[in-house]
Design a protein around this motif. Structure first.
Motif: not given
Length: 476
Positions: A339-340, A343, A348-351, A391
């Motif tokens: 995920q890091q 993103s 984008y900011e991890p959701r 995303y």
């Protein structure tokens, strides 16, 4: 970009390779340190082999695991580490056209692939043969003829050593004189690309060429030569051993296993120096008594596990290393890293919160047979797909997406009709024999309810359950 947890920044080019490779089910050749989790025991055992190779010894290992269990990933991890430790690494995947032995040049094709993929720390993508040769020439630049002869003397003691050292001398002379044509011909000879002796004689004046029968001897020569060029040794990685298992001809298959036996004996008996060989295959390709490696009795008797090893006490110094599934905690760390990377690549900011990641793993391991059949490849592929969908649909709550995927059929309001299993009348019980016409014409209400020995009613195959408890009992 603000991350939910501190993590090293991954370059966009590397992140793209990682995400595209993993989503496609293949192992990326770069960026592995960013996503490596677990496998400490296996990596520690293989690093012990690297120390042995650097000291002048040799090693041979099999990595055994199911499709998607992480064999290729572990091989690439060791490859990256070995290059960082100043080893030269050659890797190749077997295929119908590339084997260890064959009557139509399949063994030579494997050798060509290994030399083409020769990699060093400064040339990790492969194609490092010219770099290695130039480094050796630079090291021997100030050496006189006596020092050169002393340097090449250990090579001349090996099989085909005189021909190999003659080509090295030709390459050194060509570099000094600026003869690019001769340099190219020597490289072509070392790559095994001369098809006939006549062609080699006309260009290099030698009648010896690398063939399907003796290519492994030249691998041992390369391992010894690389030490003189300033490296610690040669690590050979051969994956997709299952392609030998698929060879239909028994005699051809046995010839390939005999080549493995030769490599195994050479490395463990001290005949090879500064050489490590790791082969990856599935349990079936190794343990099958009819077509696998164990069908060759000489290998089976050498590789069979002893009496004292258990599931909880594995012998990591044995020739065969069996890969166990990653733990839940290791998979959680892995998907956090993915995920890091995702993103960071798409900015984008991890959701997904940690609770969402745990819910995702619960969904993955909630499938029937997941404990024994679910592999990291499937988990990673599903997770990257989830990240891509989240995303592309920023308005869709991720918790809602996870809840929809993880919903049971009962909670979704769709109770599927179970298919009747193939069984005899005994499954209905002695007091319940259905009429052939009832079930054949779809009269499910006429299907009897069988009585168990304890007096509780059970639902017969083909009957519609009247409540959820009966349905659960039937499915079990």
């Amino acid at each position: 970009m603000t991350a939910t947890a501190p993590a090293p920044r991954v370059p966009k080019r590397v992140a793209a390779v990682i995400l595209n490779s993993l989503k496609g089910g293949v192992v990326p050749r770069i960026g592995l340190p960013y996503i490596t989790v677990g496998r400490e025991v296996e990596i520690r055992a293989l690093l012990t082999d690297l120390d042995l190779i650097a000291d002048g010894g040799a090693s041979f290992r099999f990595l055994v695991g199911r499709y998607g269990a992480g064999k290729s990933f572990l091989l690439q991890t060791i490859r990256t580490h070995a290059m960082g430790e100043n080893f030269v690494v050659a890797d190749a995947d077997l295929s119908p056209e590339r084997r260890l032995q064959g009557g139509q040049g399949q063994g030579l094709a494997t050798y060509r692939e290994l030399i083409r993929n020769l990699s060093t720390k400064t040339r990790p993508e492969g194609g490092g043969l010219t770099l290695v040769l130039d480094r050796w020439v630079a090291a021997m630049d100030e050496a006189d003829e006596g020092a050169l002869a002393a340097e090449l003397a250990p090579l001349e003691e090996l099989v085909h050593g005189f021909d190999f050292t003659r080509m090295l001398r030709r390459y050194r002379t060509a570099c000094r004189e600026g003869d690019d044509e001769t340099r190219s011909c020597v490289i072509k000879w070392l790559r095994g690309e001369y098809r006939t002796k006549t062609e080699a004689r006309s260009e290099l004046g030698t009648t010896t060429i690398i063939t399907d029968d003796d290519w492994y001897d030249y691998v041992k020569l390369f391992a010894q030569f690389l030490v003189g060029a300033g490296y610690k040794g040669l690590l050979v990685l051969i994956d997709e051993l299952v392609n030998l298992f698929k060879i239909p001809n028994t005699v051809t298959r046995q010839y390939n296993y005999e080549k493995i036996l030769t490599m195994y004996n050479d490395t463990l008996q001290g005949k090879a120096h500064h050489l490590g060989i790791i082969m990856g295959g599935t349990p079936q390709s190794i343990e099958d008594r009819r077509r696998g490696v164990f069908s060759y009795e000489a290998l089976r008797s050498r590789l069979t596990q002893g009496r004292f090893a258990r599931e909880d006490m594995r012998d990591m110094l044995a020739p065969i290393i069996t890969l166990h599934p990653l733990t839940y905690e290791e998979l959680l760390v892995l998907i956090e890293k993915l995920q890091q990377i995702h993103s960071g690549y798409f900015a984008y900011e991890p959701r997904l919160t940690e609770a969402d990641l745990v819910s995702f793993l619960k969904i993955e391991f909630g499938r029937v047979g997941a404990d024994t059949h679910l592999t990291p490849r499937e988990v990673i592929r599903d997770f990257i797909e989830l990240l891509d969908i989240a995303y592309q649909n920023p308005a869709l709550p991720t918790g809602e997406l996870l809840s929809e995927v993880g919903a049971s059929p009962a909670s979704a309001g769709t109770a599927p009709q179970p298919e009747p299993p193939v069984c005899g009348n005994a499954a209905f019980g002695p007091s319940a024999t259905p009429k052939s016409g009832d079930l054949a014409h779809g009269n499910q209400s006429a299907a009897p309810r069988a009585s168990a020995a304890d007096g509780t009613a059970r639902v017969a195959p083909g009957a519609v359950p009247h409540d959820a408890a009966e349905f659960a009992e039937f499915t079990i």
